[in-house]
Write a protein that holds these residues in place. Structure first.
Motif, mmCIF file in Angstrom:
data_model
loop_
_atom_site.group_PDB
_atom_site.id
_atom_site.type_symbol
_atom_site.label_atom_id
_atom_site.label_comp_id
_atom_site.label_asym_id
_atom_site.label_seq_id
_atom_site.Cartn_x
_atom_site.Cartn_y
_atom_site.Cartn_z
ATOM 1 N N THR A 228 0.676 -1.326 -0.027
ATOM 2 C CA THR A 228 -0.016 0.043 0.016
ATOM 3 C C THR A 228 1.040 1.384 -0.052
ATOM 4 O O THR A 228 2.184 1.063 0.262
ATOM 5 C CB THR A 228 -0.902 -0.023 1.198
ATOM 6 N N GLU A 229 0.208 2.367 -0.036
ATOM 7 C CA GLU A 229 0.879 3.593 -0.213
ATOM 8 C C GLU A 229 1.439 4.245 1.019
ATOM 9 O O GLU A 229 2.451 4.878 1.081
ATOM 10 C CB GLU A 229 0.039 4.779 -0.962
ATOM 11 N N LYS A 230 0.772 3.726 2.009
ATOM 12 C CA LYS A 230 1.098 4.367 3.515
ATOM 13 C C LYS A 230 0.873 3.199 4.455
ATOM 14 O O LYS A 230 -0.098 2.100 4.330
ATOM 15 C CB LYS A 230 0.166 5.447 3.589
ATOM 16 N N ILE A 231 1.440 3.236 5.694
ATOM 17 C CA ILE A 231 1.428 2.741 6.892
ATOM 18 C C ILE A 231 1.015 3.389 7.933
ATOM 19 O O ILE A 231 1.874 4.419 8.298
ATOM 20 C CB ILE A 231 2.542 1.717 7.218
ATOM 21 N N ILE A 232 -0.030 3.072 8.714
ATOM 22 C CA ILE A 232 -0.297 3.717 9.940
ATOM 23 C C ILE A 232 -0.196 3.215 11.135
ATOM 24 O O ILE A 232 -0.940 1.902 11.264
ATOM 25 C CB ILE A 232 -1.647 4.715 9.829
ATOM 26 N N PHE A 233 0.500 3.523 12.163
ATOM 27 C CA PHE A 233 0.266 2.661 13.588
ATOM 28 C C PHE A 233 -0.613 3.201 14.460
ATOM 29 O O PHE A 233 -0.462 4.530 14.619
ATOM 30 C CB PHE A 233 1.745 2.631 13.951
ATOM 31 N N ILE A 234 -1.461 2.566 14.941
ATOM 32 C CA ILE A 234 -2.466 3.204 15.840
ATOM 33 C C ILE A 234 -2.255 2.470 17.210
ATOM 34 O O ILE A 234 -2.663 1.259 17.292
ATOM 35 C CB ILE A 234 -3.899 3.062 15.456
ATOM 36 N N PRO A 235 -1.682 3.171 18.026
ATOM 37 C CA PRO A 235 -1.515 2.799 19.430
ATOM 38 C C PRO A 235 -2.653 2.182 20.372
ATOM 39 O O PRO A 235 -3.790 2.982 20.173
ATOM 40 C CB PRO A 235 -0.575 3.831 20.080
ATOM 41 N N HIS A 236 -2.506 1.270 21.071
ATOM 42 C CA HIS A 236 -3.493 0.966 22.203
ATOM 43 C C HIS A 236 -3.678 2.204 23.154
ATOM 44 O O HIS A 236 -2.688 3.078 23.310
ATOM 45 C CB HIS A 236 -2.975 -0.211 22.887
ATOM 46 N N GLY A 237 -4.946 2.350 23.452
ATOM 47 C CA GLY A 237 -5.284 3.445 24.299
ATOM 48 C C GLY A 237 -4.424 3.673 25.541
ATOM 49 O O GLY A 237 -4.221 4.773 26.106
ATOM 50 N N ARG A 238 -4.092 2.542 26.120
ATOM 51 C CA ARG A 238 -3.008 2.638 27.392
ATOM 52 C C ARG A 238 -1.716 2.604 27.356
ATOM 53 O O ARG A 238 -0.923 2.527 28.091
ATOM 54 C CB ARG A 238 -3.795 1.612 28.328
ATOM 55 N N ASP A 239 -1.149 2.571 25.928
ATOM 56 C CA ASP A 239 0.067 2.342 25.595
ATOM 57 C C ASP A 239 0.882 3.413 25.542
ATOM 58 O O ASP A 239 0.627 4.303 24.667
ATOM 59 C CB ASP A 239 0.156 1.213 24.518
ATOM 60 N N LEU A 240 1.876 3.725 26.261
ATOM 61 C CA LEU A 240 2.623 4.949 25.929
ATOM 62 C C LEU A 240 4.000 4.673 25.950
ATOM 63 O O LEU A 240 5.031 5.665 25.994
ATOM 64 C CB LEU A 240 2.559 5.972 27.291
ATOM 65 N N SER A 241 4.196 3.595 25.275
ATOM 66 C CA SER A 241 5.650 3.209 24.908
ATOM 67 C C SER A 241 6.534 4.156 23.867
ATOM 68 O O SER A 241 6.024 4.427 22.763
ATOM 69 C CB SER A 241 5.485 1.796 24.336
ATOM 70 N N GLN A 242 7.511 4.692 24.450
ATOM 71 C CA GLN A 242 8.347 5.417 23.716
ATOM 72 C C GLN A 242 9.090 4.649 22.693
ATOM 73 O O GLN A 242 9.467 5.194 21.582
ATOM 74 C CB GLN A 242 9.531 6.072 24.437
ATOM 75 N N GLU A 243 9.582 3.354 22.966
ATOM 76 C CA GLU A 243 9.939 2.556 21.938
ATOM 77 C C GLU A 243 9.226 2.382 20.654
ATOM 78 O O GLU A 243 9.977 2.169 19.328
ATOM 79 C CB GLU A 243 10.247 1.052 22.593
ATOM 80 N N ILE A 244 7.839 2.234 20.783
ATOM 81 C CA ILE A 244 7.033 2.051 19.595
ATOM 82 C C ILE A 244 7.068 3.342 18.707
ATOM 83 O O ILE A 244 7.194 3.345 17.430
ATOM 84 C CB ILE A 244 5.701 1.718 19.864
ATOM 85 N N GLN A 245 7.173 4.189 19.267
ATOM 86 C CA GLN A 245 7.316 5.744 18.414
ATOM 87 C C GLN A 245 8.595 5.847 17.745
ATOM 88 O O GLN A 245 8.478 6.243 16.595
ATOM 89 C CB GLN A 245 7.066 6.867 19.423
ATOM 90 N N ILE A 246 9.688 5.379 18.463
ATOM 91 C CA ILE A 246 11.008 5.442 17.912
ATOM 92 C C ILE A 246 11.029 4.419 16.797
ATOM 93 O O ILE A 246 11.521 4.867 15.774
ATOM 94 C CB ILE A 246 12.004 5.094 19.087
ATOM 95 N N MET A 247 10.411 3.255 16.791
ATOM 96 C CA MET A 247 10.309 2.237 15.935
ATOM 97 C C MET A 247 9.594 2.698 14.556
ATOM 98 O O MET A 247 10.159 2.676 13.528
ATOM 99 C CB MET A 247 9.484 1.181 16.442
#
Length: 332
Positions: A228-247
Motif C-alpha cells: 500500500t501507499e502508506k502505513i499507519i500505526f494506531i497505538p493502544h489507548g493505554r500504551d505510552l511506549s516510547q520504543e514504539i514511537q521510535i520504531m
C-alpha cells in the motif's frame, strides 16, 4: 426500560453501552467513566462521550477500593440483602471481569431490574466460555446471584457481538450494530493496531525488551512486504511506549493516536481499510465484520505463560473461523 446506569472503562465499552441504550429503548441514563490513573484512557472515553453528546461523570473508584478492599466489601455486601428500593431499572456494565464497580452501584438498582454486560474486546470470548475470571470474582458473582434472585433481578444478560458462541452462563442478546459497509473502494493504507506493550509482555512472561523486539520484527516484515501507499500505526489507548514511537519513525510509519475507539474512527471514513494488522485486538474481528473485503491479520506472540497462551488460542481459533489470518512469532 425507563432508565439505566452505565459503567464503562474503555472507548469500545462506551460504544457498546451506547448501542445497548438504543436496543433497550432507555429514555434516561447516568454514565460513569472509570478513571485510569496509569494512562489518559479516561480522557479518550470522555472525548468520545462528548462527541456523542453524552453527559458523564468521572469516578476514581479504584482508590476507594484498594485503600481497604475488606472495608469496601463489608460496606457494599450489606446492600446485597438490603430492602432499599433503588433508582435505576438497569445497570449496563462494560467489563464483566471487574466486578467491583458493579458492586458499588448495585444498591441503586431497583427490584425486578436487570444487569446487562456489554463487550470489552475479545476478553468476552473467554468470559462467555466461563474462562478468564479469577476465583475471587467468581465468588462475588455467586453471592450477587443469590441477591438478584431474591430481588427478582435479571443478572445474566449479555449484549454481545460474539453471539455465535454457545454458553449456558448468560442469556445472549445479539449486538447487530456493527453493520456491513458496502464500500468497494479501499483507502490503500495498511494499519497496525498496537497493544498495551508492558501489560502484554507481562502476560506473556517475557522481558519487555524481548517483547518489543518481537514487535519490531513484525513491523519490519510488514514494512518490507507492504503493497500500500502508506502505513499507519494506531497505538493502544493505554500504551505510552516510547520504543514504539521510535520504531515507527525508524521505518517511516505514521504514528496516529486516536481520541476514539478504532471502530468509530473507521466508521467515519469514506473507504474501507485495505489491510489491518493487530496483536489479538478485538478491532480485527469488528473491522472484518464491518468491512468483509478488508484483509485482517492477527499477529500472535507466544510467550511462556501457558494460561495466557490457552486464552489466546481460544481467540485465535475464533478469529480464524471468521476469516482473520494468523501470523505467529514464538519465543523459541
Amino acid at each position: 426500560m425507563k432508565n439505566a446506569l452505565l459503567i464503562v472503562a474503555s472507548p469500545f465499552q462506551l460504544m457498546n453501552a451506547r448501542a445497548a441504550i438504543y436496543y433497550f429503548q432507555i429514555k434516561e441514563y447516568k454514565l460513569y467513566i472509570l478513571k485510569d490513573d496509569d494512562s489518559d484512557r479516561h480522557k479518550q472515553i470522555a472525548e468520545m462521550a462528548e462527541y456523542y453528546h453524552m453527559k458523564y461523570e468521572l469516578i476514581d473508584y479504584m482508590r476507594d477500593i484498594f485503600v481497604s478492599k475488606k472495608q469496601f466489601l463489608i460496606k457494599y455486601m450489606k446492600s446485597f440483602f438490603s430492602n432499599s428500593k433503588g433508582t435505576y431499572d438497569m445497570i449496563i456494565h462494560g467489563d464483566y471481569r471487574n466486578v467491583y464497580p458493579l458492586i458499588s452501584f448495585y444498591p441503586f438498582l431497583k427490584k425486578k431490574g436487570a444487569i446487562c454486560f456489554v463487550d470489552d474486546g475479545n476478553a468476552t470470548i473467554n468470559v462467555l466460555k466461563g474462562k478468564e475470571v479469577n476465583v475471587t470474582t467468581k465468588v462475588l458473582y455467586l453471592i450477587l446471584k443469590i441477591s438478584t434472585k431474591l430481588k427478582r433481578i435479571k443478572s445474566s444478560l449479555y449484549y454481545t457481538i460474539y453471539d455465535d458462541i454457545k454458553t449456558k452462563l448468560f442469556n445472549i442478546i445479539p449486538n447487530k450494530t456493527l453493520k456491513n459497509n458496502s464500500s468497494d473502494v479501499s483507502d490503500n493504507v495498511t494499519y497496525i493496531i498496537g497493544t498495551n506493550t508492558i501489560l502484554h509482555a507481562d502476560y506473556n512472561a517475557l522481558p519487555l525488551s524481548v517483547f518489543i523486539s518481537f514487535i519490531s520484527t513484525f513491523i519490519k516484515s510488514i514494512k518490507d512486504n507492504c503493497e500500500t501507499e502508506k502505513i499507519i500505526f494506531i497505538p493502544h489507548g493505554r500504551d505510552l511506549s516510547q520504543e514504539i514511537q521510535i520504531m515507527c519513525k525508524k521505518y517511516d510509519i505514521e504514528y496516529k493516536r486516536l481520541d476514539e475507539c478504532v471502530e468509530s474512527y473507521f466508521a467515519k471514513q469514506n473507504n474501507y481499510p485495505k489491510t489491518v494488522y493487530g496483536f489479538g485486538s478485538s478491532a480485527l474481528f469488528n473491522l472484518k465484520k464491518m468491512y468483509p473485503n478488508c484483509i485482517c491479520i492477527n499477529l500472535y506472540i507466544k510467550g511462556f505463560n501457558e494460561k495466557h497462551n490457552k486464552a489466546y488460542d481460544e481467540v485465535n481459533t475464533y478469529y480464524k473461523k471468521h476469516g482473520i489470518l494468523l501470523k505467529e512469532q514464538t519465543n523459541a
